[in-house]
Design a protein around this motif. Structure first.
Motif, PDB file in Angstrom:
ATOM      1  N   SER A 460       0.839  -1.182   0.000  1.00 31.97           N
ATOM      2  CA  SER A 460       0.000   0.000   0.000  1.00 31.97           C
ATOM      3  C   SER A 460       0.878   1.237   0.000  1.00 31.97           C
ATOM      4  CB  SER A 460      -0.928   0.007   1.214  1.00 31.97           C
ATOM      5  OG  SER A 460      -0.178  -0.097   2.394  1.00 31.97           O
ATOM      6  N   ALA A 462       0.631   3.974   1.599  1.00 29.60           N
ATOM      7  CA  ALA A 462       0.777   4.660   2.878  1.00 29.60           C
ATOM      8  C   ALA A 462       0.644   3.647   3.998  1.00 29.60           C
ATOM      9  CB  ALA A 462      -0.299   5.751   3.022  1.00 29.60           C
ATOM     10  N   SER A 463       1.279   3.954   5.118  1.00 29.33           N
ATOM     11  CA  SER A 463       1.291   3.002   6.220  1.00 29.33           C
ATOM     12  C   SER A 463      -0.066   2.874   6.893  1.00 29.33           C
ATOM     13  CB  SER A 463       2.345   3.430   7.252  1.00 29.33           C
ATOM     14  OG  SER A 463       2.036   4.729   7.745  1.00 29.33           O
ATOM     15  N   HIS A 464      -0.965   3.840   6.661  1.00 27.20           N
ATOM     16  CA  HIS A 464      -2.256   3.791   7.327  1.00 27.20           C
ATOM     17  C   HIS A 464      -3.322   3.107   6.469  1.00 27.20           C
ATOM     18  CE1 HIS A 464      -2.223   7.571   4.964  1.00 27.20           C
ATOM     19  NE2 HIS A 464      -3.492   7.282   4.751  1.00 27.20           N
ATOM     20  N   THR A 465      -2.922   2.442   5.398  1.00 25.56           N
ATOM     21  CA  THR A 465      -3.876   1.706   4.574  1.00 25.56           C
ATOM     22  C   THR A 465      -3.491   0.235   4.534  1.00 25.56           C
ATOM     23  OG1 THR A 465      -2.612   2.137   2.552  1.00 25.56           O
ATOM     24  CG2 THR A 465      -4.355   3.707   3.123  1.00 25.56           C
ATOM     25  N   ARG A 466      -4.460  -0.583   4.252  1.00 34.86           N
ATOM     26  CA  ARG A 466      -4.240  -2.023   4.134  1.00 34.86           C
ATOM     27  C   ARG A 466      -5.081  -2.551   2.974  1.00 34.86           C
ATOM     28  NH1 ARG A 466      -2.010  -5.799   7.060  1.00 34.86           N
ATOM     29  NH2 ARG A 466      -1.686  -4.407   8.817  1.00 34.86           N
ATOM     30  N   GLN A 493     -11.692   2.675   1.414  1.00 34.30           N
ATOM     31  CA  GLN A 493     -11.415   3.823   0.563  1.00 34.30           C
ATOM     32  C   GLN A 493     -11.700   3.546  -0.906  1.00 34.30           C
ATOM     33  OE1 GLN A 493      -7.287   4.509   1.554  1.00 34.30           O
ATOM     34  NE2 GLN A 493      -7.806   5.934   3.193  1.00 34.30           N
ATOM     35  N   THR A 617      -8.629   1.844   5.240  1.00 32.92           N
ATOM     36  CA  THR A 617      -7.857   2.676   6.155  1.00 32.92           C
ATOM     37  C   THR A 617      -7.799   2.020   7.530  1.00 32.92           C
ATOM     38  OG1 THR A 617      -7.747   4.811   7.273  1.00 32.92           O
ATOM     39  CG2 THR A 617      -9.929   4.040   6.647  1.00 32.92           C
ATOM     40  N   THR A 618      -6.619   1.996   8.120  1.00 33.61           N
ATOM     41  CA  THR A 618      -6.466   1.378   9.432  1.00 33.61           C
ATOM     42  C   THR A 618      -6.908   2.298  10.554  1.00 33.61           C
ATOM     43  OG1 THR A 618      -4.167   2.143   9.515  1.00 33.61           O
ATOM     44  CG2 THR A 618      -4.562  -0.059   8.634  1.00 33.61           C
ATOM     45  N   THR A 619      -7.249   3.550  10.228  1.00 32.52           N
ATOM     46  CA  THR A 619      -7.680   4.480  11.271  1.00 32.52           C
ATOM     47  C   THR A 619      -9.130   4.242  11.682  1.00 32.52           C
ATOM     48  OG1 THR A 619      -8.270   6.121   9.583  1.00 32.52           O
ATOM     49  CG2 THR A 619      -6.044   6.220  10.507  1.00 32.52           C
ATOM     50  N   THR A 620      -9.874   3.501  10.884  1.00 31.11           N
ATOM     51  CA  THR A 620     -11.258   3.188  11.226  1.00 31.11           C
ATOM     52  C   THR A 620     -11.302   1.953  12.110  1.00 31.11           C
ATOM     53  OG1 THR A 620     -12.027   4.110   9.127  1.00 31.11           O
ATOM     54  CG2 THR A 620     -13.540   2.642  10.310  1.00 31.11           C
ATOM     55  N   GLU A 621     -12.014   2.028  13.204  1.00 34.07           N
ATOM     56  CA  GLU A 621     -12.075   0.917  14.158  1.00 34.07           C
ATOM     57  C   GLU A 621     -12.797  -0.282  13.542  1.00 34.07           C
ATOM     58  OE1 GLU A 621     -13.579   0.071  18.763  1.00 34.07           O
ATOM     59  OE2 GLU A 621     -14.137   1.912  17.710  1.00 34.07           O
TER      60      GLU A 621
END
Length: 781
Positions: A460, A462-466, A493, A617-621
């Motif tokens: 990915s 960016a580090s905040h995506t998977r 996303q 996005t990894t920012t979403t719980e």
């Protein structure tokens, strides 16, 4: 009477006298016997638990074999009244793996999966007790949405590996054999010979057994020495009235034998009582059924014999320092300096055995190789208990003469009885050394050279995506409808939908990938110059090496679709385009064919797998659980995978979890050992503490001295344990040719757990310390 018979009967009378002393020798003897019995009982309970491991493993293997739902006979099974269709529906919820199956009986005599009394009706679900509790617990809303089916019953024990396993069976009515993972069975279960474990796993198993059993032996040896000073004074009095050394040793053996017998009975009672609650306990994700905890009879007999032999041996070795003075007291020769050479010889011997004698990993499958590894590990771990008294003695000599009063009291006490000071911490030192060795060994076995150099598996930007991939074996015509549903999921996303299939030359050969979608979706997979229905493009993942590209895309080439024998001709290639993003499941550099529906034709579309590539996005719980819930709502057969998450060796992970559970249990045992030892030492010094308090010594000073007496040996023990543990782990890795890789954060955490346990045990002894400093403690008989 024959002198030989007289000596024999005299020995029996001496044993009986020792037993009488343990029962009627006053309060001190009774307390000492009780402490010994409790200590031995805890050790015996742990050994009986260890003796149940073979039975638990055998039962677990039987349940595993009984529920195998794959046709391993490689034979065709025709539909009949005795067959059932089954499909996999495994899922994951917050890191918890859930085993799911959709079942559809094809007749009234269809075989039932183990643990089921009847088949669930279409849309119904039969779940394991653990999954039922998880579904009804708070915070499981996403899982309830995903498995939104009425629960019609619970899976029995025969269908579960352990009480905590998450399993469900869903009734179906639309399964078709051969479509996706759907298969037809006429029976469940398969018995096959066990495959030999790899040398790495055998080594890890040997290391775990030794590491778990040695601290228990150290614990029992320490328990036998409880109240040793009072016993030595009583035996010295026997010497004053004419008893020889042999008789006093026999009396001591009789006293120890009675306490060991009581401890063995207590240990059996503790084990049988705890066995009834075993299904309620889960350690490191492992739990067992009550019937699994059935010790092997041979191991039970070996446990009893070993405990009695260890008790008598330790008692005999502890007697060589008992001497008689005119007033009948015991004095240890303070001028004798412990010799270091034989203490260092033990770990050196272990290293020699492991490094020189054990050189071929294949020898681990033989009895001699296993024995040599066990002996080498035993010598290294026992070396911790041999080096500790010498280390404490040297340090107390170097540090004496200065410092606060609590420090001076602690040092003086350790100088007078360094064995008592180290005896209580030997167990924690050995346990930590073994845990460090296991962690070092496991880290080295789990590490691969590519781990450190490999790029992120999700690729990915960016580090905040998977990256995630959702696949459905049927329903390729609805791919366009699936992607918007995933895109509407919170945390997603981007969702790119396409149909995917594999093609290969008719005579076999290299498999090639075809992806089918409309132009709007294909533009999100590659930078296309132009696109209209009927076009086809070649693309390869960016930054890959084409040196090993085995694909042969040529217009008009006849290829075989999957393995069903259908034929398909490669369409005309419109252009070659660079890929904008790559599927994380594709690690190869081969070119992929992107085709519009017009170019692919209806033949291959019916065989394609509906695939949706997700960028989350990894920012979403709970984004992964939300995606899996969306997939289950679209179709229960949807399989969701996040390739960026590492997947370890199942066998290696299983052994490691079992070892972690054992280490946790041993640390609890050692903490109990330290508490009993600390209480015994305070009880033994009660009169001295009362005298110090009567002369004005503050309780804070006395508490500080007790804390120093624990902290100093523990600190030294952890240092020695870390050194020997890392050495042992590195040596074991050298046997199987693996590089040494240290996980320093975990190693420091293990040492920290040992230190916290030691300090916590010391704090628990403070109430007993306060009681010992009362004026009533000055009374003496």
């Amino acid at each position: 009477m024959n002198p030989r018979l007289q000596r024999r009967f005299g020995g029996l009378r001496a044993l009986g006298l020792g037993a009488r002393f343990a029962l009627s020798g006053g309060r001190e003897s009774t307390v000492r016997a009780a402490l010994m019995a409790i200590g031995v009982g805890l050790g015996v309970a742990m050994l009986l638990l260890a003796a149940s491991v073979p039975t638990a493993r055998h039962h677990r293997d039987e349940r595993t074999h009984a529920r195998i739902d794959v046709n391993l006979d490689d034979r065709a099974i025709d539909a009949s009244d005795h067959t059932v269709l089954i499909d996999d529906m495994d899922t994951v919820f917050r890191g918890k793996e859930i085993r799911g199956r959709m079942v559809q009986p094809e007749g009234s005599a269809a075989p039932l999966p183990p643990g089921l009394q009847r088949f669930p009706r279409p849309g119904e679900m039969i779940v394991s007790p653990a999954l039922n509790r998880l579904l009804t617990s708070s915070g499981s809303d996403l899982l309830r949405e995903r498995l939104a089916h009425p629960v019609a019953g619970e899976v029995g024990d025969a269908g579960l590996l352990d009480p905590g396993e998450y399993v469900f069976y869903l009734g179906g009515d639309h399964l078709v054999a051969g479509v996706g993972d759907t298969r037809r069975l006429d029976h469940f279960g398969k018995t096959y010979p066990r495959k030999p474990l790899s040398p790495e796993l055998v080594l890890l198993g040997i290391a775990g057994i030794v590491v778990l059993l040695v601290p228990i032996g150290v614990f029992i040896a320490a328990a036998v020495r409880f109240g040793g000073e009072h016993r030595d004074r009583r035996l010295a009095a026997l010497r004053l009235i004419g008893a020889d050394r042999r008789m006093t040793a026999t009396v001591a053996a009789g006293e120890a034998a009675l306490s060991t017998l009581a401890g063995t009975v207590l240990g059996a009672a503790l084990f049988l009582t705890g066995r009834q609650f075993s299904e309620l306990v889960e350690i490191q994700g492992l739990s067992v059924f009550t019937e699994d905890l059935t010790p092997e009879p041979v191991l039970v007999l070996l446990t009893v014999v070993a405990v009695f032999a260890l008790s008598l041996l330790v008692t005999r070795l502890s007697m060589h320092k008992v001497s008689v003075e005119p007033l009948g007291v015991v004095r240890r020769s303070a001028g004798t300096t412990r010799r270091l050479w034989w203490r260092i010889a033990l770990p050196v011997l272990g290293l020699v055995v492991l490094r020189v004698i054990v050189q071929n990993p294949s020898g681990l499958h033989g009895g001699s190789g296993v024995a040599l590894v066990a002996v080498g590990m035993l010598a290294l771990l026992v070396g911790v208990t041999a080096v500790m008294p010498w280390t404490v003695e040297r340090l107390t000599r170097l540090c004496g003469g200065y410092g606060p009063l609590s420090w001076q009291l602690a040092l003086r006490r350790m100088q007078l009885s360094s064995e008592a000071a180290t005896r209580s911490v030997n167990g924690i030192a050995v346990a930590v050394a073994g845990a460090v060795a296991l962690q070092t060994l496991f880290t080295g076995l789990a590490h691969t050279p590519a781990d450190s150099a490999a790029r992120p598996a999700d690729r990915s930007p960016a580090s905040h995506t998977r990256i995630g991939v959702a696949r459905l074996d049927s329903g390729a015509g609805n791919t366009a409808a699936y992607a918007p549903a995933f895109a509407a999921t919170p945390g997603v996303q981007e969702a790119v939908g396409f149909a995917e299939l594999s093609v290969s030359p008719p005579d076999g050969g290299f498999s090639q990938t075809v992806r089918i979608a409309d132009c709007a979706q294909l533009r999100r997979l590659a930078s296309l110059p132009s696109c209209s229905d009927g076009d086809a493009f070649l693309t390869a993942p960016p930054g890959t090496d084409r040196a090993h590209d085995l694909t042969t895309w040529k217009a008009g080439t006849t290829l075989r679709v999957d393995a069903d024998g259908s034929r398909w001709k490669t369409p005309r290639i419109t252009a070659t385009a660079p890929a904008t993003s790559a599927d994380p499941a594709d690690d190869a550099a081969e070119r992929i064919l992107l085709a519009t529906p017009g170019a692919a034709g209806p033949t291959v579309t019916t065989h394609a797998v509906s695939t949706v590539r997700l960028t989350c996005t990894t920012t979403t719980e709970d984004v992964q659980d939300r995606v899996r819930t969306t997939a289950a709502k679209l179709d229960p057969s949807f399989a969701v995978d996040f390739p960026g998450q590492p997947k370890g060796d199942a066998a290696l992970d299983g052994i490691w979890r079992a070892l972690l559970a054992g280490v946790a249990a041993v640390l609890l045992l050692i903490a109990a050992s330290m508490l009993l030892g600390a209480l015994e030492q305070i009880r033994d010094r009660a009169r001295v503490l009362a005298v110090l308090s009567a002369f004005g010594t503050r309780r804070r000073t006395l508490a500080g001295s007790v804390l120093w007496q624990t902290a100093l040996p523990v600190g030294l023990g952890l240092l020695v344990a870390g050194l020997i543990g890392t050495t042992l782990g590195g040596t074991l890795l050298g046997i199987v040719g693996r590089p040494v890789v240290h996980n320093w954060s975990t190693l420091l955490a293990i040492a920290g757990i040992g230190a916290v346990a030691s300090v916590g045990v010391t704090l628990l002894t403070l109430p007993t310390l306060w009681r010992s400093t009362r004026p009533q403690g000055l009374r003496h008989e």
